[in-house]
Design a protein around this motif. Structure first.
Motif, PDB file in Angstrom:
ATOM      1  N   CYS A   3      27.057  31.078  49.441  1.00  0.00           N
ATOM      2  CA  CYS A   3      28.040  30.526  48.633  1.00  0.00           C
ATOM      3  C   CYS A   3      27.472  30.465  47.161  1.00  0.00           C
ATOM      4  O   CYS A   3      26.329  29.548  47.035  1.00  0.00           O
ATOM      5  CB  CYS A   3      28.726  29.190  49.222  1.00  0.00           C
ATOM      6  SG  CYS A   3      29.447  28.532  47.684  1.00  0.00           S
ATOM      7  N   ASP A  29      31.242  27.655  33.035  1.00  0.00           N
ATOM      8  CA  ASP A  29      31.731  28.652  33.492  1.00  0.00           C
ATOM      9  C   ASP A  29      30.984  29.947  32.688  1.00  0.00           C
ATOM     10  O   ASP A  29      30.779  30.009  31.614  1.00  0.00           O
ATOM     11  CB  ASP A  29      33.343  28.956  33.445  1.00  0.00           C
ATOM     12  CG  ASP A  29      33.795  29.832  34.469  1.00  0.00           C
ATOM     13  OD1 ASP A  29      33.344  31.334  34.310  1.00  0.00           O
ATOM     14  OD2 ASP A  29      34.655  29.900  35.355  1.00  0.00           O
ATOM     15  N   ASN A  31      32.147  32.965  32.721  1.00  0.00           N
ATOM     16  CA  ASN A  31      32.756  33.925  32.164  1.00  0.00           C
ATOM     17  C   ASN A  31      33.996  33.070  31.494  1.00  0.00           C
ATOM     18  O   ASN A  31      35.101  32.880  31.798  1.00  0.00           O
ATOM     19  CB  ASN A  31      33.555  34.713  32.980  1.00  0.00           C
ATOM     20  CG  ASN A  31      32.640  35.534  33.856  1.00  0.00           C
ATOM     21  OD1 ASN A  31      31.877  36.439  33.174  1.00  0.00           O
ATOM     22  ND2 ASN A  31      32.551  35.404  35.094  1.00  0.00           N
ATOM     23  N   GLU A  47      36.235  25.067  51.222  1.00  0.00           N
ATOM     24  CA  GLU A  47      36.717  26.409  50.515  1.00  0.00           C
ATOM     25  C   GLU A  47      37.905  26.217  49.595  1.00  0.00           C
ATOM     26  O   GLU A  47      37.973  26.622  48.439  1.00  0.00           O
ATOM     27  CB  GLU A  47      37.282  27.393  51.507  1.00  0.00           C
ATOM     28  CG  GLU A  47      36.116  28.182  52.242  1.00  0.00           C
ATOM     29  CD  GLU A  47      36.669  29.465  52.735  1.00  0.00           C
ATOM     30  OE1 GLU A  47      37.817  29.686  52.842  1.00  0.00           O
ATOM     31  OE2 GLU A  47      35.924  30.021  53.538  1.00  0.00           O
ATOM     32  N   THR A  48      38.842  25.373  49.879  1.00  0.00           N
ATOM     33  CA  THR A  48      40.079  25.219  49.230  1.00  0.00           C
ATOM     34  C   THR A  48      40.396  23.887  49.326  1.00  0.00           C
ATOM     35  O   THR A  48      40.003  22.892  50.165  1.00  0.00           O
ATOM     36  CB  THR A  48      41.310  26.052  49.839  1.00  0.00           C
ATOM     37  OG1 THR A  48      41.608  25.397  51.343  1.00  0.00           O
ATOM     38  CG2 THR A  48      40.832  27.522  49.941  1.00  0.00           C
ATOM     39  N   ARG A  88      43.179  33.742  47.958  1.00  0.00           N
ATOM     40  CA  ARG A  88      43.335  35.230  47.076  1.00  0.00           C
ATOM     41  C   ARG A  88      44.636  35.353  46.500  1.00  0.00           C
ATOM     42  O   ARG A  88      44.615  35.924  45.429  1.00  0.00           O
ATOM     43  CB  ARG A  88      43.112  36.416  48.260  1.00  0.00           C
ATOM     44  CG  ARG A  88      41.632  36.467  48.680  1.00  0.00           C
ATOM     45  CD  ARG A  88      41.311  37.755  49.465  1.00  0.00           C
ATOM     46  NE  ARG A  88      40.169  37.316  50.180  1.00  0.00           N
ATOM     47  CZ  ARG A  88      38.924  37.300  49.942  1.00  0.00           C
ATOM     48  NH1 ARG A  88      38.580  37.562  48.696  1.00  0.00           N
ATOM     49  NH2 ARG A  88      38.155  36.896  50.776  1.00  0.00           N
ATOM     50  N   HIS A  91      44.533  34.031  43.347  1.00  0.00           N
ATOM     51  CA  HIS A  91      43.495  34.627  42.364  1.00  0.00           C
ATOM     52  C   HIS A  91      42.211  33.508  42.561  1.00  0.00           C
ATOM     53  O   HIS A  91      41.453  33.657  41.644  1.00  0.00           O
ATOM     54  CB  HIS A  91      43.916  34.573  40.827  1.00  0.00           C
ATOM     55  CG  HIS A  91      45.130  35.305  40.836  1.00  0.00           C
ATOM     56  ND1 HIS A  91      45.327  36.786  41.001  1.00  0.00           N
ATOM     57  CD2 HIS A  91      46.576  34.957  40.587  1.00  0.00           C
ATOM     58  CE1 HIS A  91      46.433  37.088  40.892  1.00  0.00           C
ATOM     59  NE2 HIS A  91      47.214  36.243  40.551  1.00  0.00           N
ATOM     60  N   GLN A  92      41.912  32.993  43.709  1.00  0.00           N
ATOM     61  CA  GLN A  92      40.719  32.277  43.729  1.00  0.00           C
ATOM     62  C   GLN A  92      39.604  33.352  44.082  1.00  0.00           C
ATOM     63  O   GLN A  92      39.857  34.418  44.850  1.00  0.00           O
ATOM     64  CB  GLN A  92      40.664  31.410  44.929  1.00  0.00           C
ATOM     65  CG  GLN A  92      39.545  30.470  45.161  1.00  0.00           C
ATOM     66  CD  GLN A  92      39.414  29.584  46.456  1.00  0.00           C
ATOM     67  OE1 GLN A  92      40.467  29.635  47.133  1.00  0.00           O
ATOM     68  NE2 GLN A  92      38.618  28.760  46.587  1.00  0.00           N
ATOM     69  N   THR A  93      38.616  33.507  43.372  1.00  0.00           N
ATOM     70  CA  THR A  93      37.457  34.350  43.581  1.00  0.00           C
ATOM     71  C   THR A  93      36.248  33.645  44.063  1.00  0.00           C
ATOM     72  O   THR A  93      35.178  34.367  44.635  1.00  0.00           O
ATOM     73  CB  THR A  93      37.293  35.046  42.227  1.00  0.00           C
ATOM     74  OG1 THR A  93      36.548  33.862  41.144  1.00  0.00           O
ATOM     75  CG2 THR A  93      38.389  35.631  41.793  1.00  0.00           C
ATOM     76  N   VAL A  94      35.973  32.393  44.082  1.00  0.00           N
ATOM     77  CA  VAL A  94      34.889  31.926  44.379  1.00  0.00           C
ATOM     78  C   VAL A  94      35.409  30.722  45.567  1.00  0.00           C
ATOM     79  O   VAL A  94      36.131  29.805  45.081  1.00  0.00           O
ATOM     80  CB  VAL A  94      33.971  31.117  43.369  1.00  0.00           C
ATOM     81  CG1 VAL A  94      32.757  30.016  44.183  1.00  0.00           C
ATOM     82  CG2 VAL A  94      33.153  32.158  42.296  1.00  0.00           C
ATOM     83  N   PHE A  95      34.902  30.936  46.776  1.00  0.00           N
ATOM     84  CA  PHE A  95      35.613  30.092  47.765  1.00  0.00           C
ATOM     85  C   PHE A  95      34.844  29.081  48.172  1.00  0.00           C
ATOM     86  O   PHE A  95      34.400  28.723  49.384  1.00  0.00           O
ATOM     87  CB  PHE A  95      36.057  31.053  49.118  1.00  0.00           C
ATOM     88  CG  PHE A  95      36.800  32.124  48.699  1.00  0.00           C
ATOM     89  CD1 PHE A  95      38.179  31.587  48.861  1.00  0.00           C
ATOM     90  CD2 PHE A  95      36.570  33.273  48.099  1.00  0.00           C
ATOM     91  CE1 PHE A  95      39.060  32.854  48.397  1.00  0.00           C
ATOM     92  CE2 PHE A  95      37.587  34.264  47.720  1.00  0.00           C
ATOM     93  CZ  PHE A  95      39.032  33.671  48.090  1.00  0.00           C
ATOM     94  N   HIS A 100      38.921  24.153  37.411  1.00  0.00           N
ATOM     95  CA  HIS A 100      38.492  24.535  35.677  1.00  0.00           C
ATOM     96  C   HIS A 100      38.904  23.590  34.840  1.00  0.00           C
ATOM     97  O   HIS A 100      40.113  23.010  34.820  1.00  0.00           O
ATOM     98  CB  HIS A 100      39.476  25.858  35.588  1.00  0.00           C
ATOM     99  CG  HIS A 100      38.864  27.044  36.261  1.00  0.00           C
ATOM    100  ND1 HIS A 100      38.123  27.956  35.805  1.00  0.00           N
ATOM    101  CD2 HIS A 100      39.125  27.041  37.661  1.00  0.00           C
ATOM    102  CE1 HIS A 100      37.841  28.957  36.994  1.00  0.00           C
ATOM    103  NE2 HIS A 100      38.707  28.462  38.120  1.00  0.00           N
TER     104      HIS A 100
END
Ligand code: AMP
Ligand code: ZN
Length: 139
Positions: A3, A29, A31, A47-48, A88, A91-95, A100
């Motif tokens: 991870c 971040d 990006n 994860e979530t 997903r 639009h989660q990309t890092v689990f 943010h």
């Protein structure tokens, strides 16, 4: 599977850290949507939001509040988006759970918006009742 946020937490991957305590770390971040875009992350891997412990949830939000003030002090944004994706489909990309914090300026040219379309009140009411009933079923 490794991870990336656990690796950052453990110092195995570099990151621009802005805050850390015994439960939470925050870093820039890589990006950024805007200047100052940062991530608030529990040290414990979850994860979530469905995996996150209550104490970590409190700790993350408390740090987010503190960093919101720090961002205002440092960058004087006109606004701030607090965004968090789960799964997903969202639009989660890092689990590894994260919030943010995205400073916003009037006319910054960035978009997170959707077009509001009025829903059917009966349907909204029905869903609200269904969800309210579910609150009693969870801890
Ligand atoms: P999300 O789509 O909510 O899962 O967002 C994941 C965020 O993590 C994205 O905005 C990425 O730019 C950010 N990210 C991914 N890898 C890194 C990294 N090594 N350092 C900092 N931010 C990262
Ligand atoms: Zn992790």
């Amino acid at each position: 599977m490794t991870c990336i946020f656990c690796a950052i937490r453990d110092g195995q991957v570099p990151a621009v850290r802005v805050y850390e305590d015994d439960r939470v770390i925050a870093f820039m971040d890589i990006n950024p949507l805007t200047d100052g875009h940062l991530l608030v992350v529990p040290r414990a891997h979850a994860e979530t939001i469905w995996d996150l412990g209550d104490e970590d949830a409190r700790a993350v939000m408390s740090v987010a509040r503190k960093l919101a003030h720090a961002l205002r002090h440092a960058l004087s944004p006109d606004g701030l988006n607090v965004i968090q994706a789960n799964g997903r489909a969202a639009h989660q990309t890092v689990f590894h759970y994260h919030l943010h914090l995205i400073p916003r300026w009037v006319d910054d040219g960035k978009h997170l918006a959707w077009t509001p379309v009025p829903g059917q009140l009966d349907h909204i009411r029905q869903l609200g009742q269904h969800i309210a009933a579910a609150v009693g079923q969870v801890t």
